[in-house]
Design a protein around this motif. Sequence first.
Motif, PDB file in Angstrom:
ATOM      1  N   PRO A 125       0.892  -1.041  -0.191  1.00 55.49           N
ATOM      2  CA  PRO A 125      -0.476   0.169  -0.036  1.00 55.49           C
ATOM      3  C   PRO A 125       1.015   1.180  -0.234  1.00 55.49           C
ATOM      4  N   ARG A 126       2.144   1.055   0.659  1.00 51.88           N
ATOM      5  CA  ARG A 126       2.931   2.243   0.861  1.00 51.88           C
ATOM      6  C   ARG A 126       3.054   2.513  -0.970  1.00 51.88           C
ATOM      7  N   HIS A 127       3.550   1.390  -1.558  1.00 51.79           N
ATOM      8  CA  HIS A 127       3.673   2.035  -3.075  1.00 51.79           C
ATOM      9  C   HIS A 127       2.825   2.682  -3.726  1.00 51.79           C
ATOM     10  N   ILE A 128       1.961   2.066  -3.556  1.00 50.36           N
ATOM     11  CA  ILE A 128       0.660   2.661  -4.109  1.00 50.36           C
ATOM     12  C   ILE A 128      -0.035   4.123  -3.517  1.00 50.36           C
ATOM     13  N   ASP A 129       0.580   4.727  -2.604  1.00 49.97           N
ATOM     14  CA  ASP A 129       0.325   5.889  -1.813  1.00 49.97           C
ATOM     15  C   ASP A 129       1.516   6.626  -2.352  1.00 49.97           C
ATOM     16  N   GLN A 130       2.836   6.223  -2.572  1.00 47.85           N
ATOM     17  CA  GLN A 130       3.532   6.707  -3.500  1.00 47.85           C
ATOM     18  C   GLN A 130       3.374   6.981  -5.104  1.00 47.85           C
ATOM     19  N   LEU A 131       2.669   5.750  -5.748  1.00 45.59           N
ATOM     20  CA  LEU A 131       2.681   6.867  -7.473  1.00 45.59           C
ATOM     21  C   LEU A 131       1.262   6.921  -7.223  1.00 45.59           C
ATOM     22  N   ILE A 132       0.508   7.476  -6.367  1.00 45.38           N
ATOM     23  CA  ILE A 132      -0.426   8.173  -6.245  1.00 45.38           C
ATOM     24  C   ILE A 132       0.344  10.044  -6.539  1.00 45.38           C
ATOM     25  N   HIS A 133       1.499   9.741  -5.384  1.00 47.13           N
ATOM     26  CA  HIS A 133       2.143  11.174  -5.118  1.00 47.13           C
ATOM     27  C   HIS A 133       2.778  11.966  -6.615  1.00 47.13           C
ATOM     28  N   ASN A 134       3.772  10.580  -6.843  1.00 52.08           N
ATOM     29  CA  ASN A 134       4.193  11.099  -8.270  1.00 52.08           C
ATOM     30  C   ASN A 134       3.571  11.353  -8.965  1.00 52.08           C
ATOM     31  N   LEU A 135       2.154  10.775  -9.329  1.00 52.79           N
ATOM     32  CA  LEU A 135       2.029  11.812 -10.183  1.00 52.79           C
ATOM     33  C   LEU A 135       1.459  12.825 -10.066  1.00 52.79           C
ATOM     34  N   ASN A 136       0.804  13.248  -9.128  1.00 56.57           N
ATOM     35  CA  ASN A 136       0.131  14.577  -8.769  1.00 56.57           C
ATOM     36  C   ASN A 136       1.090  15.568  -8.728  1.00 56.57           C
ATOM     37  N   LEU A 137       3.151  14.906  -7.998  1.00 55.86           N
ATOM     38  CA  LEU A 137       3.811  16.003  -8.110  1.00 55.86           C
ATOM     39  C   LEU A 137       4.485  16.378  -9.185  1.00 55.86           C
ATOM     40  N   GLY A 138       3.383  15.910 -10.644  1.00 60.18           N
ATOM     41  CA  GLY A 138       3.900  15.511 -12.239  1.00 60.18           C
ATOM     42  C   GLY A 138       2.981  17.223 -12.310  1.00 60.18           C
ATOM     43  N   ARG A 139       2.298  17.431 -11.273  1.00 58.06           N
ATOM     44  CA  ARG A 139       0.976  18.638 -11.630  1.00 58.06           C
ATOM     45  C   ARG A 139       0.327  18.693 -13.268  1.00 58.06           C
ATOM     46  N   GLN A 163      -1.968  18.791 -16.646  1.00 59.82           N
ATOM     47  CA  GLN A 163      -3.423  20.128 -16.617  1.00 59.82           C
ATOM     48  C   GLN A 163      -4.106  19.302 -17.197  1.00 59.82           C
ATOM     49  N   CYS A 164      -5.637  19.984 -17.196  1.00 57.47           N
ATOM     50  CA  CYS A 164      -6.753  19.825 -18.410  1.00 57.47           C
ATOM     51  C   CYS A 164      -5.823  20.475 -19.679  1.00 57.47           C
ATOM     52  N   PRO A 165      -5.979  19.852 -20.560  1.00 56.04           N
ATOM     53  CA  PRO A 165      -5.513  20.413 -21.785  1.00 56.04           C
ATOM     54  C   PRO A 165      -6.833  21.515 -22.135  1.00 56.04           C
ATOM     55  N   VAL A 166      -8.285  21.396 -22.233  1.00 52.87           N
ATOM     56  CA  VAL A 166      -9.190  22.386 -22.504  1.00 52.87           C
ATOM     57  C   VAL A 166      -9.055  23.727 -21.519  1.00 52.87           C
ATOM     58  N   GLY A 167      -9.619  23.094 -19.673  1.00 54.14           N
ATOM     59  CA  GLY A 167      -9.582  23.828 -19.111  1.00 54.14           C
ATOM     60  C   GLY A 167      -8.413  24.651 -17.977  1.00 54.14           C
ATOM     61  N   LEU A 168      -6.790  24.076 -18.739  1.00 57.68           N
ATOM     62  CA  LEU A 168      -5.628  24.330 -17.922  1.00 57.68           C
ATOM     63  C   LEU A 168      -6.154  24.216 -16.925  1.00 57.68           C
ATOM     64  N   THR A 169      -6.615  23.482 -15.844  1.00 60.04           N
ATOM     65  CA  THR A 169      -6.767  23.202 -14.438  1.00 60.04           C
ATOM     66  C   THR A 169      -6.103  22.152 -14.301  1.00 60.04           C
ATOM     67  N   THR A 170      -5.180  21.986 -12.784  1.00 57.04           N
ATOM     68  CA  THR A 170      -4.072  20.818 -12.333  1.00 57.04           C
ATOM     69  C   THR A 170      -5.326  19.907 -11.849  1.00 57.04           C
ATOM     70  N   LEU A 171      -4.898  18.949 -12.229  1.00 62.03           N
ATOM     71  CA  LEU A 171      -5.588  17.136 -11.633  1.00 62.03           C
ATOM     72  C   LEU A 171      -4.810  16.377 -10.527  1.00 62.03           C
ATOM     73  N   ALA A 172      -5.531  15.815  -9.817  1.00 58.85           N
ATOM     74  CA  ALA A 172      -4.393  14.945  -9.129  1.00 58.85           C
ATOM     75  C   ALA A 172      -5.351  13.868  -8.525  1.00 58.85           C
ATOM     76  N   PHE A 173      -4.719  12.988  -8.855  1.00 56.34           N
ATOM     77  CA  PHE A 173      -5.495  11.503  -8.023  1.00 56.34           C
ATOM     78  C   PHE A 173      -5.557  12.135  -6.452  1.00 56.34           C
ATOM     79  N   PRO A 174      -6.953  11.596  -6.140  1.00 50.23           N
ATOM     80  CA  PRO A 174      -7.701  11.653  -3.799  1.00 50.23           C
ATOM     81  C   PRO A 174      -6.029  10.755  -3.873  1.00 50.23           C
TER      82      PRO A 174
END
Length: 460
Positions: free
Chosen positions: A310-324, A326-337
Amino acid sequence: MKTESEMDVASPAEHLAGMEMDTSGTAYQNVAEYQGNTAHEPTCTPPADEDEAIIYGELIVLGTNGQLPGGDRGRRKSCFTLRKKKEATGVKPSDQHQVFPRASQSQTFNSKEHHSVSYTLPRNVVVVPYVHDPGTDMFQIGRSTEEPIDFVVMDIFPGTSIPTHQRSQQPQQSTISRFACRIVCDRNPPYTARIYAAGFDTSMNIVLGEKAPKWTIDKDGKRIFDGLTTNGVLIMQPKNGFSQSSEPTQWKETSVCGDIYRLRESRSAQMPGAKVDGDNNVLVNGTLIDLCGATLLWRSSSNVDCMPTPRHIDQLIHNLNLGRPQCPVGLTTLAFPRRNRATRETEKQPWVYLECGHVHGRIEWGNRGEEERMCPLCRSVGKYVPLWIGNEPAFYVDTGSPTHCFIPCGHVCSAKTALYWSRTALPHGTQAYNAACPFCATPLEGDPGYKKLIWQQPVD
């Protein structure tokens, strides 16, 4: 607006440069983050008895994604750990068998101190006593909540682990046997585990009725009785275990005595398939066990320490969100919960057009029917679904970056994990075999059944 060829499509998981590493190789931005992450790790009290610290393996229910839809309770849960018991609980068939007009006339059958298997024939009943085996431990699996069952398994319905899914009404009658199967583990290294059809009930008996397939074989000069259960216990032992080089093999059926047979013409046919000589009922890492309503994955003890946590999964989520991303239309930053908060869609939830793989935020335009949308980047039309990180670590064949998602559920995992499960046909109902998402059991659509994700990186 950038075209697909002009977009930076690198995965956010590539933003790992400069991160500190802990002793397990997990990447962190700084020491404070590492300490904050470990603060959320569950603390497990090691067993007081040295024997109980020995783990034979784990069974994980496919389609549960880390927890049963209604929550894990007691022996009814998504994952079951098989530990060495204080005293041996295994049994094995004796060399003798008894013949009676009715099973109730057998003292062994009536005794709650002795195990037995009864084979109901047209004119009589054959009772095979089972004796204590000091070298093994026995674990029983089934739908029953009665005491002999160690791991209670219920029917799993496709899509029940997707947070937005509205669970359909359960059928009135389950197809999983109350005492479905038993696993017998050697108490001494290498702790080999074997699976057998059927489990002993509260009276310590297994009863094969008239309609159950039964037969006799001559083995070492002795007449051996054997049989199959009504809907059978199917196993699939992958080639090369459960790793990046894993390959699925053919499904087979295990008997009450543990021999291996080819599949019957239909799931409950009264004629058994041909015996597979030279094959065995040993559970290798990655073996799938199908109980006609639920499929279990076996992870052996020698590989449990190597698989993601589970700790690896938490880190995968963190790494994805760290890349910031964006939505190419709304230009908002996306993030996994976060994994422990992934129970409903969030405002920053990534969504994907399954036809092309472009990842966006949620947008309310481009409708092309009830379930289809047009991608604003490439104008392809297809399903548009939220993305979810696969939370159950045991289903990953490697620790690679989560770059792909299954179609149509949107569960995200590594490329090799997606490839393996897309090639693995799982029993569906009593006749069909379909590849399915291991996290939610939703049958995969199209070929290959998964899609590489295309992310828009931040423009700043």
